[in-house]
Scaffold this active site. Structure first.
Site, PDB file in Angstrom:
ATOM      1  N   GLN A 177      -2.677   0.343  -2.868  1.00 48.02           N
ATOM      2  CA  GLN A 177      -2.919   0.108  -1.442  1.00 48.02           C
ATOM      3  C   GLN A 177      -2.315  -1.200  -0.950  1.00 48.02           C
ATOM      4  OE1 GLN A 177      -4.004   2.390   0.568  1.00 48.02           O
ATOM      5  NE2 GLN A 177      -4.395   3.815  -1.089  1.00 48.02           N
TER       6      GLN A 177
ATOM      7  N   PRO B 219     -10.544   4.777   4.096  1.00 50.21           N
ATOM      8  CA  PRO B 219     -10.964   6.183   4.170  1.00 50.21           C
ATOM      9  C   PRO B 219     -10.219   7.063   3.176  1.00 50.21           C
ATOM     10  CG  PRO B 219      -9.444   5.678   5.944  1.00 50.21           C
ATOM     11  CD  PRO B 219      -9.679   4.395   5.222  1.00 50.21           C
TER      12      PRO B 219
ATOM     13  N   ASP C  50     -10.171   9.889   6.349  1.00 50.28           N
ATOM     14  CA  ASP C  50      -8.799   9.989   6.831  1.00 50.28           C
ATOM     15  C   ASP C  50      -8.456  11.468   6.926  1.00 50.28           C
ATOM     16  OD1 ASP C  50      -6.505   8.892   7.732  1.00 50.28           O
ATOM     17  OD2 ASP C  50      -5.755   8.213   5.786  1.00 50.28           O
TER      18      ASP C  50
ATOM     19  N   TRP D 214      -0.750   6.276   8.033  1.00 49.96           N
ATOM     20  CA  TRP D 214      -1.192   4.946   7.600  1.00 49.96           C
ATOM     21  C   TRP D 214      -1.549   4.086   8.813  1.00 49.96           C
ATOM     22  CZ3 TRP D 214      -2.551   4.254   2.790  1.00 49.96           C
ATOM     23  CH2 TRP D 214      -1.989   5.078   1.806  1.00 49.96           C
TER      24      TRP D 214
ATOM     25  N   LYS E 188      -1.637  16.458 -12.241  1.00 48.91           N
ATOM     26  CA  LYS E 188      -1.930  17.895 -12.266  1.00 48.91           C
ATOM     27  C   LYS E 188      -1.098  18.584 -13.339  1.00 48.91           C
ATOM     28  CE  LYS E 188      -3.996  19.165  -7.943  1.00 48.91           C
ATOM     29  NZ  LYS E 188      -3.670  19.000  -6.542  1.00 48.91           N
TER      30      LYS E 188
ATOM     31  N   LYS F 154      -0.812   8.548 -17.467  1.00 53.53           N
ATOM     32  CA  LYS F 154      -1.155   8.721 -16.067  1.00 53.53           C
ATOM     33  C   LYS F 154      -1.822  10.090 -15.896  1.00 53.53           C
ATOM     34  CE  LYS F 154       1.098   8.065 -11.743  1.00 53.53           C
ATOM     35  NZ  LYS F 154       2.314   8.017 -10.962  1.00 53.53           N
TER      36      LYS F 154
ATOM     37  N   TRP G 161      -2.908   0.799   2.677  1.00 54.08           N
ATOM     38  CA  TRP G 161      -3.904   0.416   3.672  1.00 54.08           C
ATOM     39  C   TRP G 161      -4.003  -1.087   3.887  1.00 54.08           C
ATOM     40  CZ3 TRP G 161      -9.599  -0.641   3.350  1.00 54.08           C
ATOM     41  CH2 TRP G 161     -10.222  -0.453   4.592  1.00 54.08           C
TER      42      TRP G 161
END
Ligand SMILES: [Zn+2]
Ligand SMILES: [Zn+2]
Length: 1007
Positions: A571, A57, A96, A540, A613, A610, A575
């Protein structure tokens, strides 16, 4: 000539491929006709098997960016392919919604600086309301991006981690852990974010390593019972000297006593030289060498004993402020003497615990020193660094201080430097089931070794999972504690909770703070009042519970272990890990909840940086897909590199090769449609079988059909093993080279005539193209669903009304052995090599491909000759020569001015470049015809339109003379009733268009 149109392809396929327009219309088609919903129903009803899937999610705390989209494209690809193969896949969305990421987003929006201010100014109830609003805001953003991207997910059956029914099922996992004694309270050193004011799990720590600056200091600790003798110690966290309790040496390593001026320093022997150099000490003398274990028990003088009163009290303990032996001490760096602060380090904590040394943690929730830290009280931990350095310097204990840049764990959400603190937390003791976890993980298919090794080595660390968070917006920890006798109870459902609660909850009760905290229970042991432990769960754990929590119990039995998952490489710590741990605890088996897991690489910007922001280079999907085609983006992301590689995303590349490939597929359809309509092609009647029975199929058609079988087999194989870059390259190769550059030029001239005698032959070519392009459209569907659906609706369904409603309801192509012809493919391979030799000879002679030439001589062994002779018709067409001769040995002497040679492997060609007047005339005609064709296209004529007349003016007199015998041929070629030649433009009134022919101006007009 009577021109009859059954349909008009102009209505269906515009002259140029405009993917964004087309995607808009197809999206409307899917939505109006509920195609995704119908696909689910179709596969529920008839399927070859069921494939479980559970969505990783997305956290609804931000918008979808290109990194997310890369994975979504792979998920959607898998779904569409499996659906076409006849599988029912539980491709349901999941969201999520809780946890730190959402809380921080809301904090930012509310302008709150920290948790304390949040609770005081906003309060828990309103905060929860704001969190839900934020979740819905980002949900709409995600749906909008998914919609543009063409995702076929099942959103109606999506799961939301904050729903009560989800939380209740998540509690079932905890109940199983509780029953197996795998869940409990512990005092342990955990990573703590001073900004978020909560602990993080071990897995979360790995998500946020950043380059940071820290002080690096060398200092001395004086040996109590000796004159001028000191241990030399190094640290990058000076504040931990406040909580220092021991120093550790390696028991088996050699340590040296070194004379430096009038002092004796103790450090590991192998580091003496580099350390002396580092500290600029030239005069020093090795006095004595001993093993680390001989230093054990030596008491040192704790430097801040006068300013931290609590330390004076602790100093009474026989082991506090003494040397201990530990194997974890690394003697290859620094001094091999490590100071231990059990309140601020995991190894340190364990060393203290096994010696029964008290843990000294003088910190409050904001990570400030408490009054127990004496003079340091009130200072934030990391802010105490400089004060500590100052104090050491004043005491003459500081040897050097500098700044180092190193990778250090920071909070993955707020980017603050983490601090290690011993705290009371709730843990899943996953270390106790580690063998099962690793065994379960080893049986999973990861497709690539890199991510597999990364995941397994992380799992093998097998640390306990710190589950509790001191936050608000999360699934509550369902443990209540008796205030009187300390007994604990775990409640695993809302029903049970309401039954046991001492008071009736309010109307708006939900399984969240603050409502759930208001319920107290009665202690079954002593009758006292039980209050909930105020923690919420690590988010998580929410997503990790999805296999059980998002399905009903029957569904869980049917679909889990799920078939195939896709998530980003980070992940492995997220997850993929929590799914696995929770499933092993839930089932008690060494079983993974997924059979296959594809980890894909990050998306970087065009320069390989990478996306962040702060750099301003993040590509968000909604704006990206406002300006770019989803199909082109999808194709590009799958085609550019292996899914496990980091991908440099460059929007400028979209319009290049990816667009060309899709554009070529589009124009091939347009070509087919225009010609097929003209000849009244009927796909139900003019099938391949029909063409075969009519003896109308020729070797180029059989070759193309054979190539298709190979493509189907290879593309399917590559898609199955997630080598998407190879699958899409094969699609590219097939469209651009095999069909467009090889097959079409061979058959094009056959299609230009409209003689009734050759109609069956033309229909056979259409039948071939129809079959090949249709299968190709199916193969493209998982990659470029819009284009495939558009071709399906506008070409296939236009001419064959019996087809299913959507391309997605079609069957995935299977290679047909009968159509496979390896010998023929080999012969064509030889032909293509030979033709490319002719092209290179032409290039050397500077003769355009469309100028016909008299002859080519092929020098090759008999076997090669035979292959070429079998395909001579295609050879003449591609080479554009009138005659081919074959010889085994190259001629002794040739006129170099007339014969141009090109050498290949096992063959050579000699091209006769001499042109008589008739070849020159045909060449001029072809050149002019090409310009007329281009003009026809520009003016919007269909290839099948017959022009009233074509006018050519101001051609030089020599060319005019050469051209005259070819005017009828030209009229046929450009589809006009007549071609007129004029010396001057003024001879006739027309809309003249200036063109260039070998550097000279010529004028063309069309009526
Ligand atoms: Zn943080
Ligand atoms: Zn009690």
């Amino acid at each position: 000539m009577a021109v009859k149109f059954k349909a008009d392809s102009r209505r269906w396929l515009t002259q140029s491929y405009n993917p964004r327009e087309l995607e808009k219309e197809i999206r409307k088609f899917w939505e109006t006709n509920q195609i995704p919903q119908k696909l689910i129903k179709l596969r529920e009803k008839t399927n070859v098997d069921i494939l479980g899937y559970v969505e990783g999610p997305p956290t609804l705390n931000g918008v979808q960016h290109i990194g997310h989209a890369r994975g979504r494209v792979m998920k959607d690809l898998r779904y569409r392919m499996k659906a076409m193969q006849g599988f029912y896949v539980t491709f349901r969305a999941g969201w999520d919604c809780q946890g730190l990421p959402v809380e921080l987003e809301v904090e930012k929006a509310l302008g709150v600086k920290n948790k304390k201010e949040l609770l005081e100014r906003v309060g828990e109830e309103r905060f929860v309301e704001e969190c839900k609003k934020t979740v819905m805001k980002y949900y709409r953003e995600w749906r909008s991006a998914d919609r543009k991207l063409g995702m076929f997910m099942d959103y109606d059956k999506a799961y939301w981690t904050y729903f009560d029914k989800y939380i209740e099922k998540e509690w079932q996992y905890l109940k199983r852990a509780w029953e197996q004694n795998l869940l409990g309270e512990g005092y342990y050193v955990v990573a703590y974010c001073p900004h978020c004011q909560t602990s993080l799990s071990n897995a979360e720590v790995g998500l946020g390593y950043e380059e940071v600056e820290d002080p690096s200091i060398y200092f001395k600790l004086k040996v109590r019972e000796a004159e001028n003798e000191y241990f030399i110690v190094w640290t990058t966290m000076p504040f931990t000297i406040v909580t220092d309790m021991m120093i550790a040496v390696h028991p088996e390593a050699e340590y040296a006593k070194v004379k430096v001026n009038d002092e004796t320093w103790v450090l590991t022997k192998e580091r003496v030289e580099p350390i002396m150099q580092k500290l600029n000490m030239k005069d020093y003398k090795l006095l004595e060498v001993m093993l680390g274990k001989e230093l054990k028990g030596i008491k040192y003088e704790y430097p801040f004993i006068d300013i931290v009163p609590k330390q004076r009290e602790l100093d009474e303990h026989p082991l506090v402020h003494t040397v201990v032996c530990e194997d974890f001490v690394d003697i290859s760096t620094a001094t091999g003497v490590v100071h231990l602060s059990p309140g601020n380090g995991e190894d340190d904590f364990l060393a203290a615990q096994k010696r029964d040394i008290p843990i000294y943690v003088p910190f409050d929730n904001e990570c400030r020193f408490t009054t127990e830290a004496g003079e340091f009280s009130g200072l934030f931990a990391r802010d105490a660094d400089s004060k500590v350095v100052d104090k050491l310097r004043k005491m003459g204990l500081l040897l050097s201080v500098e700044t180092v840049c190193h990778e250090y764990p920071t909070c993955w959400r707020s980017h603050h430097k983490l601090v290690w603190l011993a705290r009371r937390e709730y843990f899943l003791w996953t270390d106790r089931v580690n063998t099962k976890v690793v065994k379960a993980a080893e049986n999973v298919n990861y497709f690539f070794d890199g991510p597999k090794n990364r995941f397994l080595s992380f799992l093998k660390e097998g640390k306990p999972w710190c589950l509790s968070r001191e936050r608000v917006w999360g699934a509550p920890l369902p443990i209540w504690v008796c205030e009187k006798c300390g007994d604990k109870t775990l409640v695993a459902s809302k029903k049970e909770l309401l039954e046991r609660a001492l008071e009736t909850p309010s109307q708006d009760f939900e399984l969240h703070k603050p409502w759930v905290d208001r319920l107290t229970l009665k202690c079954e042991k002593c009758g006292g009042e039980m209050k909930r432990e105020p923690f919420v769960l690590d988010c998580w754990h929410d997503s990790g519970a999805s296999p059980y929590a998002s399905f009903t119990d029957e569904e869980f039995e049917k679909y889990v272990p799920v078939n195939f998952l896709v998530e980003a490489i980070d992940q492995t710590r997220g997850w993929a890990n929590s799914l696995l741990l929770e499933h092993v605890i839930l089932t008690g088996k060494a079983e993974s909840p997924y059979k296959a897991f594809l980890f894909y690489g990050f998306v970087l910007d065009e320069k390989g940086r990478k996306m962040s922001k702060s750099l301003g280079n993040v590509i968000e999907m909604n704006p990206l897909l406002e300006r770019n085609s989803a199909d082109v983006c999808r194709f590009y992301m799958l085609w550019k590199c292996s899914p496990t590689d980091s991908m440099n995303f460059d929007t400028r590349e979209l319009s290049k090769r990816p667009y060309q490939v899709l554009g070529t597929l589009y124009h091939l359809h347009r070509f087919l449609m225009q010609n097929a309509e003209y000849d009244n092609f009927n796909p139900q009647q003019h099938t391949l079988k029909w063409a075969n029975e009519n003896n109308s199929l020729k070797s180029p058609d059989r070759w193309l059909l054979s190539k298709l079988q190979r493509a189907v087999r290879e593309i399917t194989e590559k898609l199955e093993v997630c080598e998407f870059q190879f699958a899409t390259s094969k699609l590219e190769e097939f469209v651009v080279n095999v069909i467009s550059r090889q097959y079409i030029p061979i058959v094009r001239r056959e299609l230009w005539t409209d003689a009734p005698g050759t109609l069956n032959r033309r229909l056979a070519v259409y039948a071939t193209l129809w079959h090949v392009l249709k299968n190709l459209t199916f193969l493209f569907n998982p990659v470029t669903p819009y284009l495939s659906e558009a071709m399906y609706q506008r070409v296939y369904k236009q001419l064959d009304k019996t087809l299913p409603e959507s391309v997605n309801f079609e069957d995935w192509p299977k290679p047909d052995k009968i159509l496979q012809d390896d010998v023929l493919e080999q012969e064509f391979e030889t032909l293509m090599q030979c033709v490319s030799l002719v092209y290179s000879a032409r290039q050397n002679a500077q003769l355009k491909r469309r100028w016909p030439l008299q002859k080519v001589v092929v020098v090759a062994p008999k076997k090669v000759q035979n292959a070429l002779k079998n395909l001579e018709e295609a050879f003449l067409e591609l080479a554009n020569v009138k005659k081919i001769d074959y010889v085994e040995d190259s001629p002794e002497e040739t006129d170099e001015k007339r014969w141009f040679l090109a050498l290949g492997e096992g063959m050579q060609v000699l091209l006769d470049i001499s042109r008589d007047e008739s070849l020159l005339g045909e060449g001029v005609m072809r050149d002019l015809a090409r310009r007329v064709q281009a003009l026809r296209k520009e003016l919007g004529f269909m290839p099948t339109d017959i022009l009233n007349g074509v006018h050519v003016a101001e051609l030089d007199s020599e060319s005019m003379r050469l051209l005259k015998p070819y005017l009828t041929d030209m009229a046929e070629l450009v589809r006009t009733k007549k071609v007129h030649l004029h010396k001057k433009r003024s001879e006739v009134k027309a809309e003249w268009n200036e063109r260039r022919l070998d550097g000279k101006k010529v004028y063309v007009a069309i009526e």
